[in-house]
Design a protein around this motif. Structure first.
Motif, PDB file in Angstrom:
ATOM      1  N   TRP A  21      19.646  11.205  46.058  1.00 40.21           N
ATOM      2  CA  TRP A  21      20.869  10.408  45.898  1.00 40.21           C
ATOM      3  C   TRP A  21      22.050  11.213  46.474  1.00 40.21           C
ATOM      4  N   TYR A  49      19.897   4.280  47.647  1.00 42.65           N
ATOM      5  CA  TYR A  49      20.494   5.504  48.189  1.00 42.65           C
ATOM      6  C   TYR A  49      20.835   5.348  49.676  1.00 42.65           C
ATOM      7  N   HIS A 111      14.849   0.741  38.530  1.00 43.33           N
ATOM      8  CA  HIS A 111      15.912   1.752  38.558  1.00 43.33           C
ATOM      9  C   HIS A 111      16.779   1.730  37.297  1.00 43.33           C
TER      10      HIS A 111
HETATM   11  C1  1BO Z   1      24.293   4.274  39.900  1.00 39.66           C
HETATM   12  C2  1BO Z   1      23.673   5.573  40.353  1.00 39.66           C
HETATM   13  C3  1BO Z   1      22.219   5.493  40.549  1.00 39.66           C
HETATM   14  C4  1BO Z   1      21.679   6.792  40.978  1.00 39.66           C
HETATM   15  O1  1BO Z   1      20.267   6.789  40.899  1.00 39.66           O
END
Ligand code: 1BO
Ligand code: NDP
Length: 317
Positions: A21, A49, A111
């Motif tokens: 990231w 990312y 995520h």
């Molecule tokens: C919102 C940030 C996500 C990073 O993995």
């Protein structure tokens, strides 16, 4: 040598991997190549990312040149919040596979337990979200299960799931999540979550282990403590002749979690990898554990704008 953690089927994930990231296109490819050269075999990626194509090129060159075999690598990626609807999950995964130039992922994660409208990259107002009724986590999870059934990813898991959210999924899933990737560092040990993960054989991966000092300004607050300058951490580092970053990473590995520090700096890549072999003693571990104060560097407040269905209570309980 980086230790590994074992999945129920015997597959092994290296306990230290490279976070990606904020590793910008233009620098991430070189970082991945240098990491591979140094011995990293685990890479933590995500569609959001915006750098998976460049990572894919670096991986393809390394595999193509014979420097590393695909089966020696552990590649994780993540489903972004705007692809939670059941018909959007497989296309999102296929795009990630195309970008990374891979036939399969080792691990695919949801995520966040948060759903956005498909056209929204990052929400700016409450109307940008889909509510949990419009996009139930169970339906998104069922699509991840199908992806695993189809062999597109060998393992599936979640990220940013609190004990309550994880338990709900464990209670209903056909295939149990095998990983939960969450923020963890000594100020946020997340012992309850770690206990729950251990009880159900879920591997706990610690993100932002160095306090994510390069996270965007909009995700920072003025009162964040500088983790790598904490006196206890500096003192343990001095005692062992290692850096504060290495203390933090060794803490994560020694407590049996996976850790994924991000760097694009060659000397730090080497320093961080070496931390996986550092053994902290009981006294060091106790001193680090005593720092726990439930402090999140990434508190998710950016999801909780007025009218959002995803409050801090929903997220962290
Ligand atoms: C919102 C940030 C996500 C990073 O993995
Ligand atoms: P980290 O805690 O890994 O910190 C990264 C920062 O620390 C960068 O500025 C880096 O600088 C610097 N750094 C790296 N090594 C050292 C060192 N040895 N000494 C001093 N500074 C150092 O932050 P991240 O938030 O990036 O977390 C790591 C990874 O976890 C992410 O990249 C991502 O893959 C994952 N993650 C997942 C999330 C999720 O929601 N699932 C959320 C957040 C992170 P430089 O690069 O310039 O060397």
């Amino acid at each position: 040598m980086v230790p590994t953690l074992k999945f129920a089927n015997g597959d092994q994930i290296p306990a230290l991997g490279l976070g990606t990231w904020k590793s910008d296109p233009g620098e991430v490819g070189a970082a991945v190549k240098e990491a591979l050269r140094l011995g990293y075999r685990h890479f933590d990626c995500a569609a959001v990312y915006g750098n998976e194509k460049e990572i894919g090129t670096a991986l393809a060159e390394a595999i193509g040149s014979g420097a590393v075999k695909r089966e020696e690598l552990w590649i994780t990626s993540k489903l972004w919040n705007n692809a939670h609807l059941k018909d959007d999950v497989l296309p999102a995964l296929r795009q990630t596979l195309a970008d990374l130039q891979l036939d399969y992922l080792d691990l695919y994660l949801m995520h966040w337990p948060i759903a956005q409208r498909p056209e929204v990259s990052f929400p700016e107002k409450a109307a940008d979200f889909l509510s949990p009724d419009e996009a139930p986590l169970a339906e998104t999870w069922a699509a991840l299960e199908e992806a695993a059934d189809a062999g597109l990813c060998h393992h599936i898991g979640v990220s940013n799931f609190s004990p309550r959210r994880l338990q709900q999924l464990l209670d209903t899933a056909r295939r149990a999540p095998e990983v939960n990737q969450v923020e963890s560092q000594p100020l946020l040990a997340q012992n309850d979550l770690l206990d729950l993960c251990r009880k159900h054989g879920v591997i706990f991966t610690a993100y932002s282990p160095l306090g994510s000092p390069d996270r965007p300004a909009r995700l920072q607050r003025g009162n964040d403590p500088p983790l790598m300058k904490a006196p206890v951490i500096e003192a343990i580092g001095r005692k062992h002749g290692i850096t504060p970053a290495q203390v933090l990473l060794a803490w994560a590995v020694c407590r049996g979690t996976v850790v994924i520090p991000k760097s694009v700096t060659p000397a730090r890549l080497q320093e961080n990898l070496a931390a996986a072999s550092v053994e902290l003693n009981t006294e060091d571990m106790a001193a680090l554990s005593a720092l726990d104060q439930d402090h999140r560097f990434l508190d998710g407040a950016f999801w909780g704008m007025d009218g959002s269905p995803y409050t801090m209570e929903y997220l962290w309980g």
